[in-house]
Design a protein around this motif. Structure first.
Motif, PDB file in Angstrom:
ATOM      1  N   ILE A   1       2.294   1.870  -3.540  1.00 23.60           N
ATOM      2  CA  ILE A   1       0.925   2.027  -4.236  1.00 23.60           C
ATOM      3  C   ILE A   1       0.898   3.880  -3.904  1.00 23.60           C
ATOM      4  O   ILE A   1       0.790   4.266  -5.062  1.00 23.60           O
ATOM      5  CB  ILE A   1      -0.246   1.414  -3.842  1.00 23.60           C
ATOM      6  CG1 ILE A   1      -0.120   0.176  -4.583  1.00 23.60           C
ATOM      7  CG2 ILE A   1      -1.835   2.123  -4.656  1.00 23.60           C
ATOM      8  CD1 ILE A   1      -1.326  -0.992  -4.261  1.00 23.60           C
ATOM      9  N   LYS A   2       0.781   4.042  -2.892  1.00 27.11           N
ATOM     10  CA  LYS A   2       0.536   5.525  -2.653  1.00 27.11           C
ATOM     11  C   LYS A   2       1.768   6.650  -3.007  1.00 27.11           C
ATOM     12  O   LYS A   2       1.716   7.500  -3.613  1.00 27.11           O
ATOM     13  CB  LYS A   2       0.422   5.695  -0.917  1.00 27.11           C
ATOM     14  CG  LYS A   2      -0.777   5.264  -0.325  1.00 27.11           C
ATOM     15  CD  LYS A   2      -0.525   5.196   1.185  1.00 27.11           C
ATOM     16  CE  LYS A   2      -1.874   4.610   1.782  1.00 27.11           C
ATOM     17  NZ  LYS A   2      -1.786   4.642   3.316  1.00 27.11           N
TER      18      LYS A   2
ATOM     19  N   LEU B   1      -6.793   4.460   0.200  1.00 27.18           N
ATOM     20  CA  LEU B   1      -5.457   5.331  -0.014  1.00 27.18           C
ATOM     21  C   LEU B   1      -5.302   6.157   1.158  1.00 27.18           C
ATOM     22  O   LEU B   1      -4.214   6.680   1.518  1.00 27.18           O
ATOM     23  CB  LEU B   1      -5.522   6.127  -1.309  1.00 27.18           C
ATOM     24  CG  LEU B   1      -5.221   5.136  -2.537  1.00 27.18           C
ATOM     25  CD1 LEU B   1      -5.262   5.929  -3.958  1.00 27.18           C
ATOM     26  CD2 LEU B   1      -4.067   4.346  -2.464  1.00 27.18           C
ATOM     27  N   ASP B   2      -6.560   6.826   1.860  1.00 31.71           N
ATOM     28  CA  ASP B   2      -6.478   7.598   3.225  1.00 31.71           C
ATOM     29  C   ASP B   2      -6.460   7.004   4.274  1.00 31.71           C
ATOM     30  O   ASP B   2      -6.342   7.682   5.376  1.00 31.71           O
ATOM     31  CB  ASP B   2      -7.396   8.732   2.862  1.00 31.71           C
ATOM     32  CG  ASP B   2      -8.997   8.313   2.753  1.00 31.71           C
ATOM     33  OD1 ASP B   2      -9.228   7.208   3.310  1.00 31.71           O
ATOM     34  OD2 ASP B   2      -9.803   9.128   2.598  1.00 31.71           O
TER      35      ASP B   2
ATOM     36  N   VAL C   1       1.100   6.782  -6.750  1.00 29.62           N
ATOM     37  CA  VAL C   1      -0.137   7.333  -7.237  1.00 29.62           C
ATOM     38  C   VAL C   1       0.292   9.000  -6.934  1.00 29.62           C
ATOM     39  O   VAL C   1      -0.080   9.847  -7.747  1.00 29.62           O
ATOM     40  CB  VAL C   1      -1.318   7.132  -5.921  1.00 29.62           C
ATOM     41  CG1 VAL C   1      -2.486   8.343  -6.193  1.00 29.62           C
ATOM     42  CG2 VAL C   1      -1.808   5.858  -6.490  1.00 29.62           C
ATOM     43  N   LYS C   2       1.128   9.205  -6.022  1.00 25.56           N
ATOM     44  CA  LYS C   2       1.590  10.603  -5.708  1.00 25.56           C
ATOM     45  C   LYS C   2       2.597  11.191  -7.109  1.00 25.56           C
ATOM     46  O   LYS C   2       2.643  12.047  -7.591  1.00 25.56           O
ATOM     47  CB  LYS C   2       2.207  10.829  -4.515  1.00 25.56           C
ATOM     48  CG  LYS C   2       2.763  12.110  -4.207  1.00 25.56           C
ATOM     49  CD  LYS C   2       3.350  12.163  -2.386  1.00 25.56           C
ATOM     50  CE  LYS C   2       3.696  13.762  -2.347  1.00 25.56           C
ATOM     51  NZ  LYS C   2       4.298  13.948  -1.095  1.00 25.56           N
TER      52      LYS C   2
ATOM     53  N   ASN D   1      -8.257   9.276  -8.064  1.00 21.26           N
ATOM     54  CA  ASN D   1      -9.101   7.836  -7.783  1.00 21.26           C
ATOM     55  C   ASN D   1      -9.796   7.487  -8.819  1.00 21.26           C
ATOM     56  O   ASN D   1     -10.146   6.104  -9.223  1.00 21.26           O
ATOM     57  CB  ASN D   1      -9.870   8.179  -6.465  1.00 21.26           C
ATOM     58  CG  ASN D   1      -9.275   8.436  -5.288  1.00 21.26           C
ATOM     59  OD1 ASN D   1      -7.892   7.856  -5.227  1.00 21.26           O
ATOM     60  ND2 ASN D   1      -9.663   9.087  -4.254  1.00 21.26           N
TER      61      ASN D   1
ATOM     62  N   LEU E   1       1.065  -1.221  -0.040  1.00 22.31           N
ATOM     63  CA  LEU E   1      -0.091  -0.017   0.116  1.00 22.31           C
ATOM     64  C   LEU E   1       1.006   1.112   0.068  1.00 22.31           C
ATOM     65  O   LEU E   1       0.599   2.214  -0.625  1.00 22.31           O
ATOM     66  CB  LEU E   1      -0.902  -0.010   1.371  1.00 22.31           C
ATOM     67  CG  LEU E   1      -2.187  -0.810   1.138  1.00 22.31           C
ATOM     68  CD1 LEU E   1      -3.039  -0.953   2.247  1.00 22.31           C
ATOM     69  CD2 LEU E   1      -3.161  -0.090  -0.118  1.00 22.31           C
ATOM     70  N   ASN E   2       2.051   1.215   0.618  1.00 27.95           N
ATOM     71  CA  ASN E   2       2.882   2.361   0.830  1.00 27.95           C
ATOM     72  C   ASN E   2       3.603   2.590  -0.597  1.00 27.95           C
ATOM     73  O   ASN E   2       3.619   3.752  -1.062  1.00 27.95           O
ATOM     74  CB  ASN E   2       3.838   2.188   1.864  1.00 27.95           C
ATOM     75  CG  ASN E   2       3.434   2.425   3.181  1.00 27.95           C
ATOM     76  OD1 ASN E   2       2.497   3.140   3.462  1.00 27.95           O
ATOM     77  ND2 ASN E   2       3.933   1.808   4.275  1.00 27.95           N
TER      78      ASN E   2
ATOM     79  N   ILE F   1     -11.408   3.267  -3.528  1.00 27.89           N
ATOM     80  CA  ILE F   1     -10.025   3.447  -3.658  1.00 27.89           C
ATOM     81  C   ILE F   1      -9.592   4.636  -2.699  1.00 27.89           C
ATOM     82  O   ILE F   1      -8.687   4.623  -2.134  1.00 27.89           O
ATOM     83  CB  ILE F   1      -9.659   3.743  -5.318  1.00 27.89           C
ATOM     84  CG1 ILE F   1      -9.763   2.466  -5.989  1.00 27.89           C
ATOM     85  CG2 ILE F   1      -8.534   4.381  -5.099  1.00 27.89           C
ATOM     86  CD1 ILE F   1      -9.903   2.823  -7.552  1.00 27.89           C
TER      87      ILE F   1
END
Length: 127
Positions: A17-18, A46-47, A21-22, A28, A14-15, A42
């Protein structure tokens, strides 16, 4: 692998992925279109509002981002689209000519000389 190890792996993924994404400034909505998941779901993942997303869901998001990365590395340019469109139009024209040829053959099927002319023109692509 026990539950703690499994949870740690999910958190690491997840980290990553984040971060991506950034990095790619993905919305989303973009991720949802590539993953088939809802943009609200999503956002919750993510949050951090979704505390324990399934591995399957995380994998879908991960694959969506990989798909985006591949598209980003090989972007489709306007020139490429124009070339593809030109090819399609040319094929459509060829198909139209083939149909015309078939109708000519049907109309002139009783005249062997005309059939020979049509066949020769088709072979030389001079219709």
């Amino acid at each position: 692998m026990n539950n703690t190890d499994n949870q740690n792996v999910k958190e690491e993924v997840l980290n990553l992925i984040k971060e991506k994404v950034k990095k790619y400034e993905l919305s989303n909505y973009q991720i949802s279109k590539l993953s088939g998941l809802s943009d609200v779901g999503i956002a919750k993942i993510l949050d951090g509002r979704s505390k324990n997303p399934s591995e399957k869901t995380i994998k879908k998001i991960q694959l969506a981002i990989e798909t985006f990365e591949k598209q980003d590395q090989n972007p489709i340019t306007l020139s490429t689209l124009n070339d593809k469109l030109d090819f399609i139009i040319e094929r459509m024209r060829a198909n139209d000519l083939e149909l015309e040829l078939m109708f000519e053959i049907l109309k002139n099927s009783s005249n062997p000389e005309e059939l020979k002319k049509i066949e020769d023109r088709a072979k030389n692509k001079n219709f």
